[in-house]
Design a protein around this motif. Structure first.
Motif, PDB file in Angstrom:
ATOM      1  N   VAL A   1       0.874  -1.181   0.000  1.00 20.59           N
ATOM      2  CA  VAL A   1       0.000   0.000   0.000  1.00 20.59           C
ATOM      3  C   VAL A   1       0.902   1.218   0.000  1.00 20.59           C
ATOM      4  O   VAL A   1       1.891   1.271   0.743  1.00 20.59           O
ATOM      5  CB  VAL A   1      -0.944   0.017   1.209  1.00 20.59           C
ATOM      6  CG1 VAL A   1      -1.554   1.407   1.412  1.00 20.59           C
ATOM      7  CG2 VAL A   1      -2.071  -0.986   1.032  1.00 20.59           C
ATOM      8  N   GLU A   2       0.558   2.186  -0.835  1.00 19.54           N
ATOM      9  CA  GLU A   2       1.347   3.410  -0.972  1.00 19.54           C
ATOM     10  C   GLU A   2       0.508   4.608  -0.559  1.00 19.54           C
ATOM     11  O   GLU A   2      -0.697   4.668  -0.835  1.00 19.54           O
ATOM     12  CB  GLU A   2       1.781   3.563  -2.433  1.00 19.54           C
ATOM     13  CG  GLU A   2       2.471   4.883  -2.760  1.00 19.54           C
ATOM     14  CD  GLU A   2       2.623   5.068  -4.265  1.00 19.54           C
ATOM     15  OE1 GLU A   2       3.767   4.989  -4.743  1.00 19.54           O
ATOM     16  OE2 GLU A   2       1.594   5.262  -4.949  1.00 19.54           O
TER      17      GLU A   2
ATOM     18  N   HIS B   1      -4.749  -0.025  -7.256  1.00 14.91           N
ATOM     19  CA  HIS B   1      -6.123  -0.026  -6.737  1.00 14.91           C
ATOM     20  C   HIS B   1      -6.272   1.203  -5.850  1.00 14.91           C
ATOM     21  O   HIS B   1      -5.736   1.234  -4.739  1.00 14.91           O
ATOM     22  CB  HIS B   1      -6.399  -1.293  -5.928  1.00 14.91           C
ATOM     23  CG  HIS B   1      -6.167  -2.569  -6.670  1.00 14.91           C
ATOM     24  ND1 HIS B   1      -7.135  -3.182  -7.428  1.00 14.91           N
ATOM     25  CD2 HIS B   1      -5.041  -3.338  -6.783  1.00 14.91           C
ATOM     26  CE1 HIS B   1      -6.645  -4.290  -7.962  1.00 14.91           C
ATOM     27  NE2 HIS B   1      -5.370  -4.407  -7.597  1.00 14.91           N
ATOM     28  N   GLN B   2      -6.966   2.216  -6.361  1.00 20.24           N
ATOM     29  CA  GLN B   2      -7.166   3.437  -5.579  1.00 20.24           C
ATOM     30  C   GLN B   2      -8.074   3.139  -4.382  1.00 20.24           C
ATOM     31  O   GLN B   2      -9.123   2.503  -4.528  1.00 20.24           O
ATOM     32  CB  GLN B   2      -7.804   4.522  -6.435  1.00 20.24           C
ATOM     33  CG  GLN B   2      -6.906   5.053  -7.547  1.00 20.24           C
ATOM     34  CD  GLN B   2      -5.675   5.744  -6.996  1.00 20.24           C
ATOM     35  OE1 GLN B   2      -4.562   5.452  -7.383  1.00 20.24           O
ATOM     36  NE2 GLN B   2      -5.886   6.673  -6.075  1.00 20.24           N
ATOM     37  N   LEU B   3      -7.667   3.583  -3.206  1.00 16.78           N
ATOM     38  CA  LEU B   3      -8.434   3.321  -2.000  1.00 16.78           C
ATOM     39  C   LEU B   3      -9.210   4.571  -1.582  1.00 16.78           C
ATOM     40  O   LEU B   3      -8.693   5.688  -1.687  1.00 16.78           O
ATOM     41  CB  LEU B   3      -7.498   2.891  -0.864  1.00 16.78           C
ATOM     42  CG  LEU B   3      -6.579   1.694  -1.187  1.00 16.78           C
ATOM     43  CD1 LEU B   3      -5.769   1.291   0.051  1.00 16.78           C
ATOM     44  CD2 LEU B   3      -7.381   0.508  -1.696  1.00 16.78           C
TER      45      LEU B   3
ATOM     46  N   LYS C   1      -8.058   1.323  14.697  1.00 22.12           N
ATOM     47  CA  LYS C   1      -9.430   0.829  14.775  1.00 22.12           C
ATOM     48  C   LYS C   1      -9.607  -0.491  14.033  1.00 22.12           C
ATOM     49  O   LYS C   1     -10.731  -0.986  13.896  1.00 22.12           O
ATOM     50  CB  LYS C   1     -10.402   1.872  14.211  1.00 22.12           C
ATOM     51  CG  LYS C   1     -10.443   3.156  15.027  1.00 22.12           C
ATOM     52  CD  LYS C   1     -11.488   4.116  14.493  1.00 22.12           C
ATOM     53  CE  LYS C   1     -11.556   5.376  15.350  1.00 22.12           C
ATOM     54  NZ  LYS C   1     -12.564   6.340  14.833  1.00 22.12           N
ATOM     55  N   MET C   2      -8.511  -1.055  13.550  1.00 25.85           N
ATOM     56  CA  MET C   2      -8.541  -2.315  12.802  1.00 25.85           C
ATOM     57  C   MET C   2      -9.488  -2.220  11.601  1.00 25.85           C
ATOM     58  O   MET C   2     -10.130  -3.188  11.222  1.00 25.85           O
ATOM     59  CB  MET C   2      -8.971  -3.469  13.711  1.00 25.85           C
ATOM     60  CG  MET C   2      -7.874  -3.924  14.644  1.00 25.85           C
ATOM     61  SD  MET C   2      -6.513  -4.700  13.754  1.00 25.85           S
ATOM     62  CE  MET C   2      -5.172  -4.505  14.923  1.00 25.85           C
ATOM     63  N   ALA C   3      -9.569  -1.040  11.003  1.00 23.94           N
ATOM     64  CA  ALA C   3     -10.404  -0.867   9.818  1.00 23.94           C
ATOM     65  C   ALA C   3      -9.671  -1.428   8.601  1.00 23.94           C
ATOM     66  O   ALA C   3      -8.518  -1.072   8.349  1.00 23.94           O
ATOM     67  CB  ALA C   3     -10.721   0.611   9.602  1.00 23.94           C
ATOM     68  N   PRO C   4     -10.296  -2.322   7.839  1.00 21.76           N
ATOM     69  CA  PRO C   4      -9.628  -2.899   6.667  1.00 21.76           C
ATOM     70  C   PRO C   4      -9.427  -1.866   5.562  1.00 21.76           C
ATOM     71  O   PRO C   4     -10.317  -1.066   5.273  1.00 21.76           O
ATOM     72  CB  PRO C   4     -10.590  -4.009   6.219  1.00 21.76           C
ATOM     73  CG  PRO C   4     -11.921  -3.601   6.754  1.00 21.76           C
ATOM     74  CD  PRO C   4     -11.651  -2.862   8.032  1.00 21.76           C
ATOM     75  N   LEU C   5      -8.234  -1.857   4.980  1.00 18.93           N
ATOM     76  CA  LEU C   5      -7.927  -0.969   3.859  1.00 18.93           C
ATOM     77  C   LEU C   5      -8.000  -1.713   2.526  1.00 18.93           C
ATOM     78  O   LEU C   5      -8.667  -1.279   1.598  1.00 18.93           O
ATOM     79  CB  LEU C   5      -6.532  -0.363   4.039  1.00 18.93           C
ATOM     80  CG  LEU C   5      -6.284   0.431   5.315  1.00 18.93           C
ATOM     81  CD1 LEU C   5      -4.856   0.966   5.343  1.00 18.93           C
ATOM     82  CD2 LEU C   5      -7.280   1.574   5.448  1.00 18.93           C
TER      83      LEU C   5
END
Length: 338
Positions: free
Chosen positions: A247-248, A263-265, A292-296
């Motif tokens: 991830v960049e 893959h634009q997040l 928050k352990m939110a998935p990216l």
């Protein structure tokens, strides 16, 4: 046809697992709801009993007031019919029985004699507080589970680009605009600002947290040891070849990379900690916002063909805005210099 069957089977298994987890959460909620119902039912029953007792005291007080008024009226008449000096000269002539009866009724109808079981209420409050602390210590469940996969790693300085300063503990990489005179190791990156971990992993589940606080440019992920390290080929960059996943973050935008495919997040917040998890049984590489352990984003490789290293790129100075180091939070404790 075979691919369709596999996809359908995976989706069915995932659906069964998801439904089972939902049911378990619903059961937990049902248990908590029932416990709350029972606790409130007891408290409400005791409250009704106390209110009923107070109502009874109020009724008795009203009767007492009427009796007192009648006694006062009778005493007034007695005073009118008796010589005042004579009345006060012989106090034994006063209606002491009436006074005693009034005082007794007052003591027995004192509202302060009615109270709830405050000690029990305090015990309930204490138990609920302990239960809250227990739940807080066990949740969020996904955070506790993922952190249980934490694995210590340190950076291999012999793989670091000459413009990267690697700390003595191997827990951080900092960009410097000065080209350091370092031995040209075969495994050293000479164009891209990369460094990989000394340790590699080929089975199990592993999780690392990377501190990127204050940075405006960084890349991080995992790589096979076969990633290109020399020259200007695009495969040297993390995620641009088939050997790495990353991830960049650059200019406020997040992009996940593998095989040269971006893959634009959909995130704009500048995160402070990024979690990286590699799951060998499932062939997954997952990136998380660690707080928050939110998935990216998650990549599914199916099966990894080689061992994996943690890979970091702290980025260049980015016009003076990217001076902070990139830091591994799962690094081993510093060893003594003695």
């Amino acid at each position: 046809m075979t691919v369709d069957l596999l996809v359908g089977g995976s989706q069915k298994k995932s659906s069964v697992i998801r439904d089972s987890i939902i049911r378990k959460y619903q059961e937990i909620q049902a248990v908590l709801d029932e416990d709350l119902r029972m606790t409130l039912s007891h408290l409400e029953m005791e409250e009704r009993a106390a209110v009923s007792a107070l109502d009874g005291l109020m009724e008795r007080n009203c009767s007492l007031i009427q009796e007192i008024e009648q006694d006062l009226a009778r005493l007034t008449v007695t005073l009118d019919q008796t010589d005042t000096m004579s009345f006060f000269s012989y106090p034994e002539q006063q209606d002491t029985e009436t006074v005693d009866r009034v005082m007794d009724l007052l003591s027995r109808t004192d509202p302060s004699s009615v109270s709830l079981d405050e000690a029990k209420a305090e015990q309930i409050l204490s138990l609920t507080n302990k239960m809250l602390l227990l739940f807080c210590s066990q949740t969020p469940i996904i955070q506790k589970l993922v952190k249980s996969y934490s694995t210590e790693v340190c950076l291999d300085a012999e793989t670091a680009h000459p413009k990267l300063i690697i700390s003595h503990q191997g827990d951080r990489a900092t960009y410097t605009n000065t080209w350091q005179q370092l031995e040209d190791q075969p495994g050293r990156f000479d164009t891209t600002l990369n460094v990989i971990s000394l340790q590699s992993f080929s089975f199990g589940r592993h999780y690392w947290e990377i501190d990127v606080t204050g940075k405006t440019y960084w890349e991080l992920g995992v790589t096979y040891p076969t990633i290109s390290r020399k020259g200007t080929t695009e495969d040297c960059w993390l995620g641009r070849g088939d050997e790495s996943w990353c991830v960049e973050f650059f200019d406020g935008e997040y992009t996940a990379w593998h095989g040269g495919v971006p893959h634009q997040l959909p995130f704009t917040k500048r995160f402070c900690r990024i979690g990286v998890m590699c799951n060998f049984p499932a062939g997954l590489v997952t990136f998380l916002e660690a707080d928050k352990m939110a998935p990216l984003f998650s990549f599914c490789a199916g099966t990894f063909s080689d061992c994996l290293h943690l890979a970091l790129c702290p980025g260049h100075d980015h016009n003076g805005t990217n001076a902070n180091p990139i830091v591994i939070c799962n690094a081993p404790s510093p060893t003594s210099d003695l």
